[in-house]
Scaffold this motif. Sequence first.
Motif, PDB file in Angstrom:
ATOM      1  N   ASP A 335       0.812  -1.216   0.000  1.00 48.86           N
ATOM      2  CA  ASP A 335       0.000   0.000   0.000  1.00 48.86           C
ATOM      3  C   ASP A 335       0.846   1.267   0.000  1.00 48.86           C
ATOM      4  N   THR A 336       0.285   2.315  -0.635  1.00 46.89           N
ATOM      5  CA  THR A 336       0.845   3.655  -0.556  1.00 46.89           C
ATOM      6  C   THR A 336       0.128   4.383   0.577  1.00 46.89           C
ATOM      7  N   HIS A 337       0.864   5.100   1.406  1.00 50.78           N
ATOM      8  CA  HIS A 337       0.192   5.726   2.547  1.00 50.78           C
ATOM      9  C   HIS A 337       0.880   7.034   2.954  1.00 50.78           C
ATOM     10  N   PHE A 338       0.097   7.894   3.612  1.00 48.15           N
ATOM     11  CA  PHE A 338       0.579   9.140   4.225  1.00 48.15           C
ATOM     12  C   PHE A 338      -0.016   9.242   5.625  1.00 48.15           C
ATOM     13  N   PHE A 339       0.780   9.650   6.578  1.00 44.06           N
ATOM     14  CA  PHE A 339       0.287   9.924   7.927  1.00 44.06           C
ATOM     15  C   PHE A 339      -0.633   8.815   8.436  1.00 44.06           C
ATOM     16  N   LYS A 340      -0.188   7.567   8.233  1.00 44.56           N
ATOM     17  CA  LYS A 340      -0.910   6.375   8.696  1.00 44.56           C
ATOM     18  C   LYS A 340      -2.295   6.243   8.065  1.00 44.56           C
ATOM     19  N   ARG A 341      -2.420   6.767   6.844  1.00 40.22           N
ATOM     20  CA  ARG A 341      -3.656   6.618   6.075  1.00 40.22           C
ATOM     21  C   ARG A 341      -3.306   6.060   4.697  1.00 40.22           C
ATOM     22  N   ARG A 342      -4.051   5.042   4.271  1.00 44.34           N
ATOM     23  CA  ARG A 342      -3.755   4.382   3.000  1.00 44.34           C
ATOM     24  C   ARG A 342      -4.323   5.173   1.821  1.00 44.34           C
ATOM     25  N   ILE A 343      -3.583   5.196   0.722  1.00 43.55           N
ATOM     26  CA  ILE A 343      -4.024   5.863  -0.503  1.00 43.55           C
ATOM     27  C   ILE A 343      -4.614   4.818  -1.434  1.00 43.55           C
ATOM     28  N   SER A 344      -5.765   5.092  -2.005  1.00 43.65           N
ATOM     29  CA  SER A 344      -6.426   4.120  -2.882  1.00 43.65           C
ATOM     30  C   SER A 344      -5.636   3.915  -4.172  1.00 43.65           C
ATOM     31  N   ASP A 345      -5.820   2.757  -4.776  1.00 39.50           N
ATOM     32  CA  ASP A 345      -5.166   2.462  -6.046  1.00 39.50           C
ATOM     33  C   ASP A 345      -5.632   3.417  -7.143  1.00 39.50           C
ATOM     34  N   ASP A 346      -6.901   3.820  -7.101  1.00 44.32           N
ATOM     35  CA  ASP A 346      -7.424   4.750  -8.108  1.00 44.32           C
ATOM     36  C   ASP A 346      -6.693   6.084  -8.059  1.00 44.32           C
ATOM     37  N   THR A 347      -6.376   6.544  -6.839  1.00 45.77           N
ATOM     38  CA  THR A 347      -5.647   7.798  -6.690  1.00 45.77           C
ATOM     39  C   THR A 347      -4.253   7.692  -7.283  1.00 45.77           C
ATOM     40  N   ALA A 348      -3.587   6.562  -7.033  1.00 47.61           N
ATOM     41  CA  ALA A 348      -2.248   6.349  -7.584  1.00 47.61           C
ATOM     42  C   ALA A 348      -2.289   6.288  -9.110  1.00 47.61           C
ATOM     43  N   LYS A 349      -3.312   5.646  -9.662  1.00 47.70           N
ATOM     44  CA  LYS A 349      -3.455   5.575 -11.118  1.00 47.70           C
ATOM     45  C   LYS A 349      -3.706   6.954 -11.719  1.00 47.70           C
ATOM     46  N   SER A 350      -4.549   7.747 -11.061  1.00 43.95           N
ATOM     47  CA  SER A 350      -4.820   9.103 -11.543  1.00 43.95           C
ATOM     48  C   SER A 350      -3.566   9.958 -11.522  1.00 43.95           C
ATOM     49  N   ALA A 351      -2.763   9.826 -10.462  1.00 45.12           N
ATOM     50  CA  ALA A 351      -1.516  10.586 -10.357  1.00 45.12           C
ATOM     51  C   ALA A 351      -0.571  10.213 -11.483  1.00 45.12           C
ATOM     52  N   ALA A 352      -0.464   8.917 -11.781  1.00 41.76           N
ATOM     53  CA  ALA A 352       0.405   8.476 -12.868  1.00 41.76           C
ATOM     54  C   ALA A 352      -0.079   8.991 -14.213  1.00 41.76           C
ATOM     55  N   ALA A 353      -1.407   8.989 -14.411  1.00 44.34           N
ATOM     56  CA  ALA A 353      -1.977   9.482 -15.672  1.00 44.34           C
ATOM     57  C   ALA A 353      -1.716  10.969 -15.844  1.00 44.34           C
ATOM     58  N   ILE A 354      -1.929  11.737 -14.777  1.00 44.38           N
ATOM     59  CA  ILE A 354      -1.687  13.184 -14.831  1.00 44.38           C
ATOM     60  C   ILE A 354      -0.222  13.463 -15.135  1.00 44.38           C
ATOM     61  N   PHE A 355       0.673  12.745 -14.467  1.00 46.92           N
ATOM     62  CA  PHE A 355       2.113  12.930 -14.682  1.00 46.92           C
ATOM     63  C   PHE A 355       2.483  12.690 -16.150  1.00 46.92           C
ATOM     64  N   LEU A 356       1.988  11.595 -16.726  1.00 50.08           N
ATOM     65  CA  LEU A 356       2.304  11.287 -18.121  1.00 50.08           C
ATOM     66  C   LEU A 356       1.730  12.326 -19.077  1.00 50.08           C
ATOM     67  N   LEU A 357       0.522  12.806 -18.790  1.00 49.59           N
ATOM     68  CA  LEU A 357      -0.086  13.836 -19.629  1.00 49.59           C
ATOM     69  C   LEU A 357       0.752  15.112 -19.632  1.00 49.59           C
ATOM     70  N   TYR A 358       1.133  15.560 -18.440  1.00 49.97           N
ATOM     71  CA  TYR A 358       1.901  16.796 -18.334  1.00 49.97           C
ATOM     72  C   TYR A 358       3.276  16.659 -18.979  1.00 49.97           C
ATOM     73  N   ILE A 359       3.966  15.565 -18.678  1.00 49.41           N
ATOM     74  CA  ILE A 359       5.303  15.374 -19.233  1.00 49.41           C
ATOM     75  C   ILE A 359       5.251  15.267 -20.756  1.00 49.41           C
ATOM     76  N   GLY A 360       4.267  14.523 -21.268  1.00 44.21           N
ATOM     77  CA  GLY A 360       4.138  14.363 -22.714  1.00 44.21           C
ATOM     78  C   GLY A 360       3.874  15.675 -23.427  1.00 44.21           C
ATOM     79  N   LEU A 361       2.929  16.466 -22.906  1.00 50.09           N
ATOM     80  CA  LEU A 361       2.603  17.752 -23.532  1.00 50.09           C
ATOM     81  C   LEU A 361       3.737  18.766 -23.364  1.00 50.09           C
ATOM     82  N   PHE A 362       4.363  18.762 -22.204  1.00 53.59           N
ATOM     83  CA  PHE A 362       5.487  19.669 -21.936  1.00 53.59           C
ATOM     84  C   PHE A 362       6.645  19.413 -22.900  1.00 53.59           C
TER      85      PHE A 362
END
Length: 446
Positions: A335-362
Amino acid sequence: MIKRQNPKHKHITSFQIIILGFLSVIILGSILLMLPVATRDGKGAVCSDALFTATSAVCVTGLVIHDTATYWSMFGQSVILFLIQIGGMGIVTVAVSVAAFSGRKIGLMQRSTMQEAVSAHHVGGIVRLTKFILKTSVCIELIGAAMLLPAFIRDFGITKGLWYALFHSVSAFCNAGFDLIGIKEPFSSLTSYSSQPFFNFTVMALIIIGGIGFLTWEDINNNKLHFRKYRMQSKVILTVTGILIILPSLYFFFFEYQNLPLGERILTSLFQSVTPRTAGFNTTDLTSFSETGQMLIILLMLIGGSPGSTAGGMKTTTIAVLVSSALSVFRKKEDTHFFKRRISDDTAKSAAAIFLLYIGLFIGGGMIISSIENLPLLPSLFETASAIGTVGLSLGITSQLGIASQFILIILMFFGRVGGLTLIFAAMKGTGTNVTKYPQEKITVG
């Protein structure tokens, strides 16, 4: 996250409302800036220049083709300030606020759109949050203007000083980066104030407050200094923001400003670590930076501010989720987590998608501009990072670009302000979760 409408329904989605709102204000602003009264020469701006400036203002970027102080009249500057305010607060935020204060009933669709616009987690209490955002924003901008007023009255007199104080306070709080100091020297930004601590700290405070997000304000307002009571998102935002201010300022202090006096060296290092994350002001000449320093600024511009704020960029939470996901892989944790709270897989997927979009367009935008304009790649990448991060910093090539390159920057600015996923969700016809299950098979990566 708001569920998108069923494709059989003809109702417009919240994502489409946000996009149409931004486009409508950009078109209106472009028309106003083309009027003869908008420019000092009484001829009005040509269509491409008006569209570029209106987009830059609404998307709170700050990239300009003409110096704001010397090219635009008082009317033109007022239009730009109006566009900055609308763009910084968010089209939907302002519209719903006006409706709420006028006593009109806010329907479920408007509430859902507002939830998406400010990145709120729940629809409940969204109207109250909107009123809080509007009141707090106005108060902060007025306080900022009052604090900047002595410096501007000293330099420009009472009448112009009042206007300059208000303009720069709104521009700083909305992370827009437009300035009127070009009256001293065109495109000079805030370089003439680089050694004035009170002025610099006021501008930095406005930038940071505007960039941490409306929900973080609410957390601070409700829980004061009790950090443990904050939402996990607010904790992540404040932590990452602190890191992104301290670490770059140390680099600038030791490697870029060695020749400055100690006090000014500290001040400029701090300012230059704050402003790349979507603000766009600068107090020193960026062309004098080393390539390493310019690359660091590019990275800061791409990261940007925080969700639901006046800032653009990938957002601090996106980079935090990506780093945390990487650390989980390194440590072989599930699991991915912050401050003893787990981050959902959907959030991690969205972050990866946003990163690829920005890097690709940039990178894609930078390479195209470099080829079209026959410019070195680094300045072109600096320009596209500034556009997609809605920052406004430039190495001085914006005014030299042709129509095609300007149009690329317009697209990137719009993408950076509205958000990549918002544009994609608005364009997609399919909705709901794809429940089709395919056989699972491993693939080697890394």
